[in-house]
Design a protein around this motif. Structure first.
Motif, PDB file in Angstrom:
ATOM      1  N   TRP A  24       0.779  -1.108   0.194  1.00  0.00           N
ATOM      2  CA  TRP A  24       0.084  -0.031  -0.056  1.00  0.00           C
ATOM      3  C   TRP A  24       0.950   1.300   0.164  1.00  0.00           C
ATOM      4  N   GLU A  25       2.106   1.256   0.534  1.00  0.00           N
ATOM      5  CA  GLU A  25       2.917   2.394   0.725  1.00  0.00           C
ATOM      6  C   GLU A  25       3.846   2.318  -0.673  1.00  0.00           C
ATOM      7  N   GLN A 228       2.945  -2.004  11.281  1.00  0.00           N
ATOM      8  CA  GLN A 228       3.218  -0.501  11.319  1.00  0.00           C
ATOM      9  C   GLN A 228       4.632  -0.019  11.760  1.00  0.00           C
TER      10      GLN A 228
END
Length: 286
Positions: A24-25, A228
């Motif tokens: 996603w990053e 994260q």
């Protein structure tokens, strides 16, 4: 140019969550697992290569690294996440399970790391992030073998960080505690179910299970929280070695690292009931 991460143990838990987050990053992700043919999710994401890597099969390690380089051109970060935990009495655990615990959690990490190092040295940079545990900082009963493997991983990672700094390669350790929503507990429970409970330990085992039940009920972090921390540690551009990933273990980490030995041992013994059995007179007479 997009950066590329290799992550082991992506079939569930932290590995799966981290693979999603890196993708996603905008990263290229080599998401590895023992049975990629069963994957139905990660392989639908853009710039994700799902491939086989079993840390107990050294041939599969080399093939996965080669496949990642062939697909994306280079690898920038390795996340050694694959692992499992034995739960049960040491005395009742078969030797072959002891060997498997170290083969996966320690020797597997070493094998994957060894496979990536020539590529990182050639690039003159790279990040190796090893997923440890609170059980690699403080020891817990019924987890003696898991603790031993994670203590070994912590020592290996720290020592390796000094060696690899000379090659501009950074080593980091992420230390999560009990987390909601992973498959780790299910495997530990399954392993424990195969292990005998010796009658002499029955009251201790019952007390310890009560303590762990309370700890599980207090869990707040999820696998996404840990993912994260993994992503942040891999991308913060520092040489920081250790990252405590969940709030629940911070009091015990602080007790182990910041208090005296006597106070720490008194805390842990009181929590797990050690010393309640009247052994003192026996020791004195002996």
């Amino acid at each position: 140019m997009k950066k590329t991460v290799v992550i082991t143990g992506c079939s569930s838990g932290f590995g799966r969550a981290a693979a999603r987050l890196f993708a996603w990053e905008g990263w290229n992700v080599v998401a590895t697992m023992r049975r990629p043919e069963e994957e139905r999710d990660l392989n639908t994401l853009p710039n994700v290569l799902v491939t086989r890597l079993d840390v107990q099969d050294h041939g599969s390690i080399a093939s996965a690294v080669e496949a990642g380089i062939a697909r994306f051109g280079r690898i920038d970060v390795l996340v050694n996440n694959a692992g499992f935990g034995l739960f049960g009495l040491f005395e009742a655990t078969p030797p072959e399970k002891v060997a498997e615990q170290f083969d996966v959690n320690v020797f597997g990490v070493m094998a994957v790391t060894r496979a990536i190092l020539p590529h990182f040295r050639e690039n003159k940079e790279g990040v190796i992030l090893n997923v440890s545990s609170g059980a690699g900082v403080f020891a817990l009963p019924m987890l003696s073998l898991y603790c031993a493997s994670k203590f070994a991983l912590e020592g290996f990672s720290e020592a390796l960080s000094y060696e690899l700094a000379s090659q501009c390669i950074v080593v980091k350790i992420v230390e999560p505690g009990g987390v909601l929503g992973t498959g780790f507990g299910r495997r530990s429970d399954a392993e424990a179910a195969r292990t005998a409970v010796l009658p002499d330990y029955a009251s201790f085992v019952a007390r310890t299970r009560e303590v762990f039940a309370g700890l599980r009920a207090a869990r707040l972090a999820t696998e996404d929280h840990v993912a994260q921390v993994i992503f942040d540690a891999a991308t913060d551009g520092t040489d920081q070695l250790r990252y405590v990933a969940t709030e629940d273990i911070k009091p015990l980490v602080m007790a182990r690292r910041e208090t005296g030995e006597q106070g720490y041992m008194a805390l842990m013994r009181s929590r797990f009931g050690a010393g309640e059995v009247p052994c003192g007179k026996v020791l004195e007479d002996g």
